[in-house]
Design a protein around this motif. Structure first.
Motif, PDB file in Angstrom:
ATOM      1  N   SER A 297       0.824  -1.218   0.000  1.00 51.07           N
ATOM      2  CA  SER A 297       0.000   0.000   0.000  1.00 51.07           C
ATOM      3  C   SER A 297       0.855   1.264   0.000  1.00 51.07           C
ATOM      4  O   SER A 297       0.391   2.317  -0.429  1.00 51.07           O
ATOM      5  CB  SER A 297      -0.932   0.007   1.217  1.00 51.07           C
TER       6      SER A 297
ATOM      7  N   PRO B 262       2.077   3.039  -4.688  1.00 50.72           N
ATOM      8  CA  PRO B 262       1.927   4.456  -5.081  1.00 50.72           C
ATOM      9  C   PRO B 262       3.257   5.190  -5.216  1.00 50.72           C
ATOM     10  O   PRO B 262       3.415   6.021  -6.118  1.00 50.72           O
ATOM     11  CB  PRO B 262       1.081   5.059  -3.956  1.00 50.72           C
TER      12      PRO B 262
ATOM     13  N   ALA C 150       4.522   6.819  -8.646  1.00 53.60           N
ATOM     14  CA  ALA C 150       4.835   8.265  -8.683  1.00 53.60           C
ATOM     15  C   ALA C 150       6.255   8.501  -9.185  1.00 53.60           C
ATOM     16  O   ALA C 150       6.481   9.397 -10.007  1.00 53.60           O
ATOM     17  CB  ALA C 150       4.646   8.870  -7.301  1.00 53.60           C
TER      18      ALA C 150
ATOM     19  N   ILE D 230      -7.371   9.564  -9.062  1.00 57.08           N
ATOM     20  CA  ILE D 230      -6.000   9.329  -8.574  1.00 57.08           C
ATOM     21  C   ILE D 230      -6.008   9.059  -7.069  1.00 57.08           C
ATOM     22  O   ILE D 230      -5.394   8.088  -6.604  1.00 57.08           O
ATOM     23  CB  ILE D 230      -5.083  10.518  -8.928  1.00 57.08           C
ATOM     24  N   ILE D 231      -6.680   9.899  -6.314  1.00 56.36           N
ATOM     25  CA  ILE D 231      -6.704   9.734  -4.852  1.00 56.36           C
ATOM     26  C   ILE D 231      -7.319   8.385  -4.480  1.00 56.36           C
ATOM     27  O   ILE D 231      -6.758   7.630  -3.677  1.00 56.36           O
ATOM     28  CB  ILE D 231      -7.455  10.897  -4.176  1.00 56.36           C
TER      29      ILE D 231
ATOM     30  N   SER E 244      -7.606   5.747  -6.345  1.00 59.19           N
ATOM     31  CA  SER E 244      -6.812   4.610  -6.824  1.00 59.19           C
ATOM     32  C   SER E 244      -5.705   4.263  -5.833  1.00 59.19           C
ATOM     33  O   SER E 244      -5.274   3.113  -5.754  1.00 59.19           O
ATOM     34  CB  SER E 244      -6.231   4.881  -8.215  1.00 59.19           C
ATOM     35  N   ILE E 245      -5.260   5.235  -5.071  1.00 58.03           N
ATOM     36  CA  ILE E 245      -4.277   4.986  -4.002  1.00 58.03           C
ATOM     37  C   ILE E 245      -4.983   4.392  -2.775  1.00 58.03           C
ATOM     38  O   ILE E 245      -4.528   3.416  -2.198  1.00 58.03           O
ATOM     39  CB  ILE E 245      -3.527   6.286  -3.640  1.00 58.03           C
TER      40      ILE E 245
ATOM     41  N   ILE F   2      -6.051   0.502  -2.821  1.00 59.02           N
ATOM     42  CA  ILE F   2      -5.052  -0.579  -2.750  1.00 59.02           C
ATOM     43  C   ILE F   2      -5.153  -1.361  -1.445  1.00 59.02           C
ATOM     44  O   ILE F   2      -5.353  -2.580  -1.471  1.00 59.02           O
ATOM     45  CB  ILE F   2      -3.622  -0.050  -2.997  1.00 59.02           C
TER      46      ILE F   2
END
Length: 180
Positions: free
Chosen positions: A19, A23, A27, A125-126, A128-129, A132
């Motif tokens: 987790s 990301p 990134a 985006i937020i 999708s993080i 996880i």
């Protein structure tokens, strides 16, 4: 300590690691363009419609998996969920590969559509993080046969994951006219 607790504890370490690492790696790799670093690689410009389709397929699979479990088709539900995880990993690999070999595409829409696009993109985006650890915890609860806990967390995981899959397609459709 029971075997189930040991199993969950072992997986929980991996959930925390993945987790955080996924990301961060995405990134970091997102900012790396192999061509700009002097590598002789061709842009993988054919990938966006493919990974957008994989996102769409993931959304369909998630809905089918929900239908399967509601109809007590447990084995089908299990297979569909494993396939949904596979599709999400496949998407991630293609997404990173595209961004490591291609220049970023700027959204060219104007007015209200621009605000809508960025709202969808940022929430995508937020979430999708955020999704996880939810996916991983939900999966581990099922593996550990803690179906009461699995159902409870799946009620949170499902809508987030479905939103991420659907908005991935929407973001692609909205930005696709601006691909070079």
């Amino acid at each position: 300590m029971s075997a189930i607790s040991k199993t969950e504890k072992k997986y929980n370490r991996w959930i925390v690691v993945l987790s955080i690492v996924i990301p961060l790696v995405v990134a970091l790799l997102f900012g790396v363009n192999l061509r700009e670093l002097g590598f002789d690689v061709k842009p993988l410009s054919f990938l966006p419609p493919i990974y957008a389709s994989v996102n769409g397929l993931t959304a369909v699979i998630l809905v089918l998996a929900l239908w399967a479990i509601k109809n007590k088709k447990i084995k089908l539900h299990e297979r569909l969920m494993k396939f949904a995880i596979f599709c999400s990993v496949l998407f991630l690999i293609m997404y990173v590969a595209y961004h490591m070999t291609s220049d970023s595409t700027k959204f060219g829409g104007e007015g209200m559509v621009r605000y809508i696009y960025y709202f969808i993109l940022i929430t995508h985006i937020i979430l999708s993080i955020v999704v996880i650890p939810f996916v991983l915890v939900t999966f581990v609860k099922a593996l550990s046969q803690r179906f009461d806990k699995h159902r409870k967390i799946a009620r949170i995981t499902f809508p987030i994951w479905l939103y991420v899959a659907i908005t991935g397609v929407i973001v692609y459709v909205m930005i696709s006219p601006y691909y070079v």
